[in-house]
Design an enzyme around this catalytic site. Structure first.
Site, mmCIF file in Angstrom:
data_model
loop_
_atom_site.group_PDB
_atom_site.id
_atom_site.type_symbol
_atom_site.label_atom_id
_atom_site.label_comp_id
_atom_site.label_asym_id
_atom_site.label_seq_id
_atom_site.Cartn_x
_atom_site.Cartn_y
_atom_site.Cartn_z
ATOM 1 N N ASP A 187 -60.541 -35.808 -40.042
ATOM 2 C CA ASP A 187 -60.635 -36.407 -41.385
ATOM 3 C C ASP A 187 -62.066 -36.919 -41.586
ATOM 4 O O ASP A 187 -62.569 -37.676 -40.764
ATOM 5 C CB ASP A 187 -59.633 -37.552 -41.506
ATOM 6 C CG ASP A 187 -58.206 -37.052 -41.315
ATOM 7 O OD1 ASP A 187 -57.794 -36.150 -42.072
ATOM 8 O OD2 ASP A 187 -57.519 -37.536 -40.399
ATOM 9 N N ASP B 49 -66.078 -29.190 -42.098
ATOM 10 C CA ASP B 49 -66.558 -28.528 -43.322
ATOM 11 C C ASP B 49 -67.251 -29.559 -44.218
ATOM 12 O O ASP B 49 -67.554 -29.259 -45.371
ATOM 13 C CB ASP B 49 -65.394 -27.872 -44.083
ATOM 14 C CG ASP B 49 -64.398 -28.892 -44.579
ATOM 15 O OD1 ASP B 49 -64.132 -29.861 -43.829
ATOM 16 O OD2 ASP B 49 -63.892 -28.763 -45.715
ATOM 17 N N PHE C 293 -57.285 -26.359 -42.229
ATOM 18 C CA PHE C 293 -58.214 -27.192 -42.996
ATOM 19 C C PHE C 293 -59.536 -26.467 -43.236
ATOM 20 O O PHE C 293 -60.197 -26.712 -44.239
ATOM 21 C CB PHE C 293 -58.422 -28.540 -42.303
ATOM 22 C CG PHE C 293 -57.397 -29.529 -42.754
ATOM 23 C CD1 PHE C 293 -56.126 -29.517 -42.197
ATOM 24 C CD2 PHE C 293 -57.656 -30.418 -43.778
ATOM 25 C CE1 PHE C 293 -55.148 -30.379 -42.641
ATOM 26 C CE2 PHE C 293 -56.685 -31.285 -44.229
ATOM 27 C CZ PHE C 293 -55.435 -31.271 -43.654
ATOM 28 N N GLU C 294 -59.885 -25.590 -42.331
ATOM 29 C CA GLU C 294 -61.089 -24.785 -42.538
ATOM 30 C C GLU C 294 -60.900 -23.900 -43.777
ATOM 31 O O GLU C 294 -61.775 -23.830 -44.645
ATOM 32 C CB GLU C 294 -61.325 -23.923 -41.296
ATOM 33 C CG GLU C 294 -62.530 -23.011 -41.420
ATOM 34 C CD GLU C 294 -62.811 -22.271 -40.114
ATOM 35 O OE1 GLU C 294 -61.927 -22.245 -39.235
ATOM 36 O OE2 GLU C 294 -63.908 -21.735 -39.985
HETATM 37 C C1 LIG Z 1 -58.001 -32.844 -41.522
HETATM 38 S S1 LIG Z 1 -56.723 -32.616 -40.358
HETATM 39 C C2 LIG Z 1 -57.237 -31.187 -39.412
HETATM 40 C C3 LIG Z 1 -56.095 -30.516 -38.717
HETATM 41 C C4 LIG Z 1 -56.450 -29.250 -37.896
HETATM 42 N N1 LIG Z 1 -57.330 -29.548 -36.786
HETATM 43 C C5 LIG Z 1 -57.046 -28.183 -38.767
HETATM 44 O O1 LIG Z 1 -58.269 -27.926 -38.645
HETATM 45 O O2 LIG Z 1 -56.307 -27.584 -39.567
HETATM 46 C C6 LIG Z 1 -56.999 -33.942 -39.212
HETATM 47 C C7 LIG Z 1 -55.799 -34.236 -38.337
HETATM 48 O O3 LIG Z 1 -56.145 -35.232 -37.390
HETATM 49 C C8 LIG Z 1 -55.011 -36.051 -37.177
HETATM 50 N N2 LIG Z 1 -55.497 -37.337 -36.634
HETATM 51 C C9 LIG Z 1 -56.329 -38.221 -37.235
HETATM 52 N N3 LIG Z 1 -56.546 -39.274 -36.441
HETATM 53 C C10 LIG Z 1 -55.837 -39.039 -35.294
HETATM 54 C C11 LIG Z 1 -55.669 -39.771 -34.099
HETATM 55 N N4 LIG Z 1 -56.274 -40.951 -33.903
HETATM 56 N N5 LIG Z 1 -54.873 -39.260 -33.141
HETATM 57 C C12 LIG Z 1 -54.251 -38.055 -33.323
HETATM 58 N N6 LIG Z 1 -54.382 -37.316 -34.441
HETATM 59 C C13 LIG Z 1 -55.172 -37.803 -35.418
HETATM 60 C C14 LIG Z 1 -54.387 -36.177 -38.556
HETATM 61 O O4 LIG Z 1 -53.012 -36.544 -38.472
HETATM 62 C C15 LIG Z 1 -54.586 -34.762 -39.107
HETATM 63 O O5 LIG Z 1 -53.481 -33.929 -38.864
#
Ligand SMILES: C[S@@+](CC[C@H](N)C(=O)[O-])C[C@H]1O[C@@H](n2cnc3c(N)ncnc32)[C@H](O)[C@@H]1O
Length: 225
Positions: free
Chosen positions: A133, A169, A206-207
Site C-alpha cells: 500500500d 507502481d 495490483f500491478e
Molecule cells: C496493494 S496490496 C498488494 C497485493 C499483492 N502483493 C499484489 O501485488 O497484488 C497490499 C497488501 O498488503 C497487505 N498488507 C498491508 N500491510 C500488511 C501487514 N502489516 N502484514 C501483512 N499484510 C499486509 C494488505 O492487506 C494488501 O493485501
C-alpha cells in the site's frame, strides 16, 4: 500513557466485512492444512515444511495469484506468505489445495510483527514485497511498510547473500524505497538503481490495476551483503 499513544502504527486498515460462507469454509478447512498458526515468539522455521529448503517470505500477497504461480516455478525453495486480508488468504489456500502446491504455506498475521518477533536473525533466503500500500498522503507516510528501521530488520533476518525484491507502481514510493535502501549499508544494489525488468516476479493483480491507470512499474532487487 493513553492507549492511543501506545497503539503501534500499522501499514494496513482492517476494512474487511464478513466473509462469504465459501471464504469462511476455505479458512476453516484449509488453514489447518496449509496455514501457520503463530502465537508470538520465535518460529521454528525448519519445522514448517516436510523438507528443508531456502525460505522466501512474501509480505502482503493480496489475492495470492502471483504467489501461487511463483512457488511451483521455484520447487527448490519454500515460501511463506503473510497477509492480514482473510478473503485473499482463503483464495490462496484454495490454490494451494487444488493445485497441490507443496512448498507454500500461508500465515494470517501482521508481517511487521512477524518479522520483528517471529523470524530468527539470518534465517531467510529472500523477502519479497510486491505493490505494498503506497499511503500517498504525506501525513500517512509513517504507515508505509518500507522505513529505515524496517530495512535494517530485513537485513538482519536475511542470510548473507539473501535477496530483497520490492516492486511498486507508485513512483514517489519507488524513489523513497530507492533512497532508503541506498542509505542501508547492509544492502548492495547490483543494478545501481531500479532493475531493468521484473525478474522472476509474475504480474500481480495490483500491478495490472496500476498499469490500467497508466502508472509505471518499478522493481528493486537488492542483495544482503
Ligand atoms: C496493494 S496490496 C498488494 C497485493 C499483492 N502483493 C499484489 O501485488 O497484488 C497490499 C497488501 O498488503 C497487505 N498488507 C498491508 N500491510 C500488511 C501487514 N502489516 N502484514 C501483512 N499484510 C499486509 C494488505 O492487506 C494488501 O493485501
Amino acid at each position: 500513557m493513553s492507549e492511543r499513544l501506545l497503539r503501534p502504527i500499522r501499514s494496513f486498515v482492517r476494512r474487511e466485512g464478513r466473509l462469504t460462507d465459501g471464504q469462511q469454509r476455505a479458512l476453516d478447512t484449509l488453514y489447518p492444512l496449509h496455514g501457520v498458526d503463530w502465537q508470538g515468539g520465535l518460529l521454528a522455521l525448519d519445522e514448517l515444511f516436510d523438507r528443508a529448503a531456502p525460505l522466501v517470505l512474501d509480505i502482503g500477497f493480496g489475492d495470492g495469484e502471483a504467489l501461487a504461480t511463483m512457488a511451483p516455478a521455484h520447487p527448490e525453495r519454500n515460501y511463506l506468505g503473510v497477509e492480514v486480508y482473510r478473503a485473499g488468504t482463503g483464495q490462496l489456500l484454495r490454490h494451494i489445495e487444488h493445485e497441490g502446491i507443496d512448498n507454500l504455506k500461508v500465515m494470517l498475521a501482521d508481517a511487521a510483527e512477524l518479522l520483528r518477533e517471529g523470524i530468527p536473525s539470518g534465517s531467510l533466503a529472500g523477502l519479497q514485497l510486491f505493490f505494498p500500500d503506497p499511503w500517498p498522503k504525506k501525513r500517512h507516510h509513517k504507515r508505509r511498510m518500507v522505513q529505515p528501521a524496517w530495512l535494517s530488520l530485513v537485513a538482519d533476518r536475511l542470510k548473507p547473500g539473501g535477496f530483497l525484491h520490492m516492486a511498486t507502481d507508485w513512483e514517489e514510493y519507488a524513489q523513497w524505497m530507492l533512497e532508503l535502501t541506498e542509505a542501508e549499508p547492509l544492502f548492495e544494489n547490483p543494478h545501481g538503481g531500479f532493475a531493468p525488468d521484473a525478474g522472476d516476479r509474475p504480474q500481480t493483480r495490483f500491478e495490472r490495476r496500476g498499469l490500467r491507470k497508466g502508472h509505471g512499474v518499478f522493481d528493486l532487487m537488492l542483495q544482503r551483503i
